[in-house]
Design a protein around this motif. Structure first.
Motif, PDB file in Angstrom:
ATOM      1  N   LYS A 173       0.732  -1.176   0.052  1.00 34.62           N
ATOM      2  CA  LYS A 173       0.024   0.240  -0.089  1.00 34.62           C
ATOM      3  C   LYS A 173       0.882   1.255  -0.267  1.00 34.62           C
ATOM      4  CE  LYS A 173      -3.987  -2.386   2.363  1.00 34.62           C
ATOM      5  NZ  LYS A 173      -4.513  -2.695   3.304  1.00 34.62           N
ATOM      6  N   THR A 174       1.578   1.393   1.073  1.00 35.14           N
ATOM      7  CA  THR A 174       2.564   2.763   1.084  1.00 35.14           C
ATOM      8  C   THR A 174       3.862   2.816   0.330  1.00 35.14           C
ATOM      9  OG1 THR A 174       3.966   2.030   3.004  1.00 35.14           O
ATOM     10  CG2 THR A 174       1.648   3.161   3.443  1.00 35.14           C
ATOM     11  N   GLY A 175       3.902   1.637  -0.128  1.00 35.19           N
ATOM     12  CA  GLY A 175       5.433   1.396  -0.863  1.00 35.19           C
ATOM     13  C   GLY A 175       6.662   1.912  -0.061  1.00 35.19           C
ATOM     14  N   ALA A 176       6.573   2.193   1.148  1.00 27.32           N
ATOM     15  CA  ALA A 176       7.787   2.488   1.796  1.00 27.32           C
ATOM     16  C   ALA A 176       9.050   1.647   1.720  1.00 27.32           C
ATOM     17  CB  ALA A 176       7.575   2.742   3.222  1.00 27.32           C
ATOM     18  N   ARG A 177      10.115   2.082   1.602  1.00 23.89           N
ATOM     19  CA  ARG A 177      11.131   1.040   1.428  1.00 23.89           C
ATOM     20  C   ARG A 177      11.775   1.050   2.952  1.00 23.89           C
ATOM     21  NH1 ARG A 177      17.302   1.968   0.390  1.00 23.89           N
ATOM     22  NH2 ARG A 177      17.749   0.342  -1.066  1.00 23.89           N
ATOM     23  N   ILE A 178      11.823  -0.542   3.161  1.00 25.92           N
ATOM     24  CA  ILE A 178      11.931  -1.164   4.292  1.00 25.92           C
ATOM     25  C   ILE A 178      13.353  -2.001   4.155  1.00 25.92           C
ATOM     26  CG2 ILE A 178      11.151  -2.653   6.377  1.00 25.92           C
ATOM     27  CD1 ILE A 178       9.647  -0.143   5.860  1.00 25.92           C
TER      28      ILE A 178
ATOM     29  N   VAL B 167      14.047  -5.021  11.265  1.00 30.89           N
ATOM     30  CA  VAL B 167      13.388  -4.158  10.177  1.00 30.89           C
ATOM     31  C   VAL B 167      13.824  -3.010  10.802  1.00 30.89           C
ATOM     32  CG1 VAL B 167      11.656  -5.921   9.603  1.00 30.89           C
ATOM     33  CG2 VAL B 167      11.195  -4.263  11.309  1.00 30.89           C
ATOM     34  N   ASP B 168      13.992  -2.153   9.780  1.00 31.45           N
ATOM     35  CA  ASP B 168      14.320  -0.657   9.791  1.00 31.45           C
ATOM     36  C   ASP B 168      13.837   0.030   8.705  1.00 31.45           C
ATOM     37  OD1 ASP B 168      15.451   1.473  10.974  1.00 31.45           O
ATOM     38  OD2 ASP B 168      17.189   1.512  10.057  1.00 31.45           O
ATOM     39  N   PRO B 169      12.839   1.032   8.841  1.00 36.71           N
ATOM     40  CA  PRO B 169      12.362   1.589  10.385  1.00 36.71           C
ATOM     41  C   PRO B 169      11.247   0.782  10.857  1.00 36.71           C
ATOM     42  CG  PRO B 169      11.087   2.825   8.503  1.00 36.71           C
ATOM     43  CD  PRO B 169      12.317   1.917   7.737  1.00 36.71           C
ATOM     44  N   ALA B 170      11.515   0.471  12.020  1.00 39.71           N
ATOM     45  CA  ALA B 170      10.835  -0.852  12.786  1.00 39.71           C
ATOM     46  C   ALA B 170       9.308  -0.264  13.058  1.00 39.71           C
ATOM     47  CB  ALA B 170      11.378  -1.284  14.078  1.00 39.71           C
TER      48      ALA B 170
ATOM     49  N   ILE C 129       2.421  -6.645  12.842  1.00 43.32           N
ATOM     50  CA  ILE C 129       1.847  -8.028  12.557  1.00 43.32           C
ATOM     51  C   ILE C 129       0.659  -7.811  11.465  1.00 43.32           C
ATOM     52  CG2 ILE C 129       0.674 -10.075  13.292  1.00 43.32           C
ATOM     53  CD1 ILE C 129       2.114  -9.240  16.049  1.00 43.32           C
ATOM     54  N   GLY C 130       1.054  -8.868  10.443  1.00 42.87           N
ATOM     55  CA  GLY C 130      -0.215  -8.759   9.383  1.00 42.87           C
ATOM     56  C   GLY C 130       0.407  -8.046   8.027  1.00 42.87           C
ATOM     57  N   ASN C 131       1.423  -6.981   8.222  1.00 48.98           N
ATOM     58  CA  ASN C 131       1.860  -6.423   7.045  1.00 48.98           C
ATOM     59  C   ASN C 131       2.636  -7.205   6.024  1.00 48.98           C
ATOM     60  OD1 ASN C 131       3.008  -3.535   8.949  1.00 48.98           O
ATOM     61  ND2 ASN C 131       1.109  -3.810   7.990  1.00 48.98           N
ATOM     62  N   LYS C 132       2.495  -6.775   4.746  1.00 49.16           N
ATOM     63  CA  LYS C 132       3.144  -7.654   3.929  1.00 49.16           C
ATOM     64  C   LYS C 132       4.463  -7.013   3.148  1.00 49.16           C
ATOM     65  CE  LYS C 132       0.054 -11.255   2.105  1.00 49.16           C
ATOM     66  NZ  LYS C 132      -1.043 -11.155   2.787  1.00 49.16           N
ATOM     67  N   LEU C 133       5.631  -7.535   2.961  1.00 53.93           N
ATOM     68  CA  LEU C 133       6.744  -6.909   2.169  1.00 53.93           C
ATOM     69  C   LEU C 133       6.916  -7.368   0.985  1.00 53.93           C
ATOM     70  CD1 LEU C 133       9.030  -6.534   5.351  1.00 53.93           C
ATOM     71  CD2 LEU C 133       7.520  -4.632   4.501  1.00 53.93           C
ATOM     72  N   TYR C 134       7.024  -6.627  -0.077  1.00 53.24           N
ATOM     73  CA  TYR C 134       7.583  -7.215  -1.399  1.00 53.24           C
ATOM     74  C   TYR C 134       8.870  -6.948  -1.959  1.00 53.24           C
ATOM     75  CZ  TYR C 134       2.369  -7.437  -1.820  1.00 53.24           C
ATOM     76  OH  TYR C 134       1.124  -7.761  -1.553  1.00 53.24           O
ATOM     77  N   PHE C 135       9.417  -7.777  -2.458  1.00 52.72           N
ATOM     78  CA  PHE C 135      11.063  -7.768  -2.729  1.00 52.72           C
ATOM     79  C   PHE C 135      11.133  -7.990  -4.152  1.00 52.72           C
ATOM     80  CE2 PHE C 135      10.358  -9.269   1.602  1.00 52.72           C
ATOM     81  CZ  PHE C 135      11.439  -8.550   2.295  1.00 52.72           C
ATOM     82  N   GLY C 136      12.189  -7.395  -4.781  1.00 49.39           N
ATOM     83  CA  GLY C 136      12.853  -7.578  -6.047  1.00 49.39           C
ATOM     84  C   GLY C 136      11.878  -6.732  -7.062  1.00 49.39           C
TER      85      GLY C 136
END
Length: 349
Positions: free
Chosen positions: A74-79, A98-101, A106-113
């Protein structure tokens, strides 16, 4: 000994951002505990301090590319996601930082690549920065690990402010690294070149290999003045029968038995028999060595120059003597030795 005993002023220009051009041409400070003398050498001169049938104990852990960058849904924030340890191969569960923590719940999804083929779901909070992730990936376990390696980058320590460069993949790894599992290099071993190892072998030096997968706990700051209250994170160790035979023969024959690095010293001191010999081990250690401490296995040590108030400096002080190490560090600053992972080395005999 209190935490405040291990502070010292370190000028920023002495932090090594890059390694020496050739591995064995970093500087070497030699501390003789019996004579209380300090010599200034090059690392390749290390060979002059060993004789036939002396023993060098090496940590053959291999660093994996543990630092990943993903985008929050959703936000696209770089983590930034720093892989610490795999919890479950089948479910692809990992302990991470993780940073920024504060943004990661819990429940968030992160997308890589670029193609988002690798996705991770946050399933637990472990510490203020710690999370447990479940990776979602369409492919076999081997393909998943290859994808992690492809997307990850060499986990240089945070104090190195520059970007990771292609050379770091090779240089932030010992030349004898074999068993993948570390998130930081056993840095004392970074100084050994193939040429120096071959010269040591020709001289008749015996090599014993142990494995301690270096975790970030090694570098966690000590936040209590009373050192007995500090708790180390656990790190995984393997010491096999071959290493035990080589080391114990060295002890019995009163040879020089040298731990290459604080990780090796912690590994061997975590598996000592009642008679002061090395035992086989497969397990975890959270051993914290600080003065005063009686060492059982190694009578010699190779190490780098460490951070003020670090557990690594405390171990070195326990081995060489607090006042002697304090004097050596004052001289290292005066003589402009380079500190930390890519810095210069110290031999304590």
């Amino acid at each position: 000994m209190k935490l405040s005993n291990f502070g010292f002023d370190l000028p920023n220009e002495l932090l090594a951002e890059y390694p020496a051009e050739n591995r064995d041409e970093s500087r070497l400070m030699v501390l003789n505990r019996k004579e209380q003398t300090i010599e200034h050498k090059m690392f390749k001169d290390l060979i002059d301090y060993f004789n036939e049938d002396d023993v060098l104990i090496l940590n053959n852990t291999k660093v994996f590319p543990a630092r990943l960058y993903g985008n929050k849904e959703k936000t696209g924030a770089r983590i930034e996601v720093f892989l610490l340890r795999e919890l479950n191969e089948e479910q692809r569960l990992w302990d991470v930082l993780v940073d920024p923590a504060r943004k990661i719940r819990i429940g968030n999804k992160l997308y890589f690549g670029d193609d988002d083929t690798l996705v991770a779901e946050v399933i637990d909070n472990t510490t203020s920065r710690g999370r447990t992730l479940r990776f979602l990936y369409d492919g076999s376990y081997r393909e998943f690990r290859l994808k992690l390696n492809e997307l990850g980058e060499t986990p240089l320590p945070k104090y190195i402010k520059r970007d990771v460069e292609p050379d770091d993949e090779d240089r932030y790894q010992t030349i004898y690294a074999k068993k993948e599992g570390a998130v930081a290099a056993p840095t004392a071993g970074l100084h050994f070149s193939k040429h120096l190892l071959k010269r040591l072998e020709i001289k008749g030096i015996n090599f014993a290999e142990v494995t301690l997968h270096v975790g970030l706990g090694t570098f966690n700051p000590v936040e209590v003045e009373d050192l007995s209250k500090h708790k180390m994170d656990s790190e995984e160790i393997t010491i096999d029968s071959k290493a035990v035979d080589i080391v114990n023969r060295g002890i019995n024959e009163k040879r020089r038995v040298c731990a290459v690095g604080t990780t090796v010293m912690r590994a061997v001191e975590s598996s000592v028999s009642s008679s002061g010999m090395l035992n086989e081990m497969e397990g975890w250690t959270n051993k914290f060595i600080f003065p005063p401490y009686d060492f059982s296995i190694a009578n010699c040590m190779v190490t780098n120059f460490h951070t003020p108030k670090s557990t690594l400096l405390m171990m070195v002080s326990a081995f060489a003597g607090h006042d002697f190490v304090k004097r050596a560090y004052e001289e290292a600053v005066k003589e402009k030795y380079k500190f930390y992972s890519y810095g210069d080395a110290m031999l304590i005999i």
